[in-house]
Design an enzyme around this catalytic site. Structure first.
Site, PDB file in Angstrom:
ATOM      1  N   LYS A  53       0.840  -1.201   0.000  1.00  0.00           N
ATOM      2  CA  LYS A  53       0.000   0.000   0.000  1.00  0.00           C
ATOM      3  C   LYS A  53       0.876   1.252   0.000  1.00  0.00           C
ATOM      4  O   LYS A  53       0.645   2.196  -0.762  1.00  0.00           O
ATOM      5  CB  LYS A  53      -0.958  -0.015   1.201  1.00  0.00           C
ATOM      6  CG  LYS A  53      -2.057  -1.056   1.032  1.00  0.00           C
ATOM      7  CD  LYS A  53      -2.846  -1.352   2.294  1.00  0.00           C
ATOM      8  CE  LYS A  53      -3.797  -2.525   2.038  1.00  0.00           C
ATOM      9  NZ  LYS A  53      -4.553  -2.972   3.204  1.00  0.00           N
ATOM     10  N   GLN A  97      -4.623  -1.484   9.366  1.00  0.00           N
ATOM     11  CA  GLN A  97      -4.532  -2.822   8.775  1.00  0.00           C
ATOM     12  C   GLN A  97      -5.158  -3.859   9.711  1.00  0.00           C
ATOM     13  O   GLN A  97      -4.815  -3.926  10.893  1.00  0.00           O
ATOM     14  CB  GLN A  97      -3.053  -3.156   8.500  1.00  0.00           C
ATOM     15  CG  GLN A  97      -2.842  -4.468   7.778  1.00  0.00           C
ATOM     16  CD  GLN A  97      -3.441  -4.486   6.368  1.00  0.00           C
ATOM     17  OE1 GLN A  97      -3.287  -3.546   5.606  1.00  0.00           O
ATOM     18  NE2 GLN A  97      -4.128  -5.563   6.024  1.00  0.00           N
ATOM     19  N   ASP A 120     -10.988   2.759   3.700  1.00  0.00           N
ATOM     20  CA  ASP A 120     -11.425   1.369   3.519  1.00  0.00           C
ATOM     21  C   ASP A 120     -12.932   1.264   3.295  1.00  0.00           C
ATOM     22  O   ASP A 120     -13.429   0.221   2.872  1.00  0.00           O
ATOM     23  CB  ASP A 120     -11.055   0.539   4.760  1.00  0.00           C
ATOM     24  CG  ASP A 120      -9.745  -0.218   4.578  1.00  0.00           C
ATOM     25  OD1 ASP A 120      -9.400  -0.525   3.432  1.00  0.00           O
ATOM     26  OD2 ASP A 120      -9.090  -0.501   5.598  1.00  0.00           O
TER      27      ASP A 120
END
Ligand code: NDP
Length: 285
Positions: A53, A97, A120
């Protein structure tokens, strides 16, 4: 023979789009979008995802901040870190995460991220927005799947779509996105009876289960488009999807490979979501 939907190549196109957007935004607003990525602990798979990422962010030219916290970080300390980033005007997107160590409540963490920085798309306000058809941040994997379907020019209206898996991060949101495009959607799960028959009814089959090669070629309607979200290790430790590619590929019209399919698209759409969060914070947008 199924044609391959090349997620790696398509993700490169998306990242190049983002790269151009980052340059334009910098010219217009005087700064680049910034993504903050928080990782707690040393889960090797999570470390790889986070690295990828941050690498993708660097490629697009946007700023990124990697916050690495030890596995014994308290829930309170993590929430404080998120709040500090929520209040930082130079941070546009925040990603924590998952999975988190067991002593930390994931739901609390997701709820704490400001919904305008929730790259997200997991925050309840973004989830509600998706289901109410409002402008919101859409989870990266489902967004990537839709972009893949668009790349092959398929008309979804009236098509029968089957989504296997009903998780909050993949199955449910992708089903809603397919519904928004006027597909007739069925969601299958672990209690579905005769999964093969349900799958065989699909013109578009999306499989997000987490079981190596669960869906075989004889469960696929000839000519169907098959999107394999799974990322599993088989008995020999080889990376494989939820679809048995060898038997599915000859039956399908289009199919995504694993690796090189949905995975790279997820990261590319994260970059898109960071741009969307940045823009949502600009007064003149
Ligand atoms: P979850 O474990 O959260 O959900 C799995 C779903 O599959 C559940 O709804 C479960 O049903 C269903 N399921 C389990 N076994 C069966 C079965 N035998 N038949 C039918 N349905 C079944 O998984 P995720 O959605 O998070 O992830 C799915 C897969 O996708 C994993 O391999 C994951 O690694 C991968 N993934 C890949 C990403 C990428 O970027 N490529 C991103 C996210 C995930 P029930 O609800 O009844 O338990």
């Amino acid at each position: 023979m199924g044609k391959i939907i090349d997620g790696k190549a398509l993700s490169q196109i998306v990242k190049d789009e983002v790269k151009a957007e980052v340059q334009e935004l910098e010219t217009r607003y005087g700064r680049k979008p910034c993504l903050a990525v928080i990782i707690v602990g040393e889960n090797p798979a999570s470390q790889v995802y986070v690295r990828n990422k941050v690498k993708a962010a660097a490629y697009t030219g946007m700023e990124s901040r990697l916050v690495e916290l030890p596995a014994d970080t308290s829930e309170e300390a993590l929430l404080q870190q998120i709040t500090a980033l929520n209040n930082d005007p130079l941070t546009d997107g925040i990603l924590v995460q998952l999975p988190l160590p067991p002593h930390i409540d994931e739901e609390k963490v997701i709820d704490t991220i400001s919904h305008g920085k929730d790259v997200d798309g997991f925050h309840p306000l973004n989830v509600a927005g998706l289901w109410q058809g409002k402008d919101c941040i859409v989870p990266c994997t489902p967004a990537g799947i839709m972009r893949m379907l668009d790349s092959i020019g398929i008309e979804l209206k009236g098509k029968k779509a089957v989504v296997v898996g009903r998780s909050n991060i993949v199955g449910k949101p992708v089903a809603k996105l397919l519904l928004d495009r006027n597909a007739t959607v069925t969601i299958a799960h672990s209690r579905t009876q005769d999964l093969g028959e349900v799958c065989r009814s699909a013109d578009v089959l999306v499989v997000a289960v987490g079981k190596a090669r669960l869906v075989k070629g004889d469960m696929i309607k000839p000519g169907a488009v098959v999107i394999d979200v799974g990322m599993n290790r088989d008995e020999e430790g080889k990376l494989c999807g939820d679809v048995d590619f060898a038997s599915a590929e000859p039956v399908s019209s289009w199919i995504t490979p694993v690796p090189g399919g949905v995975g790279p698209m997820t990261i590319a759409m994260l970059m898109k979501n960071t741009i969307a969060c940045f823009l949502s914070h600009q007064k003149d947008y």
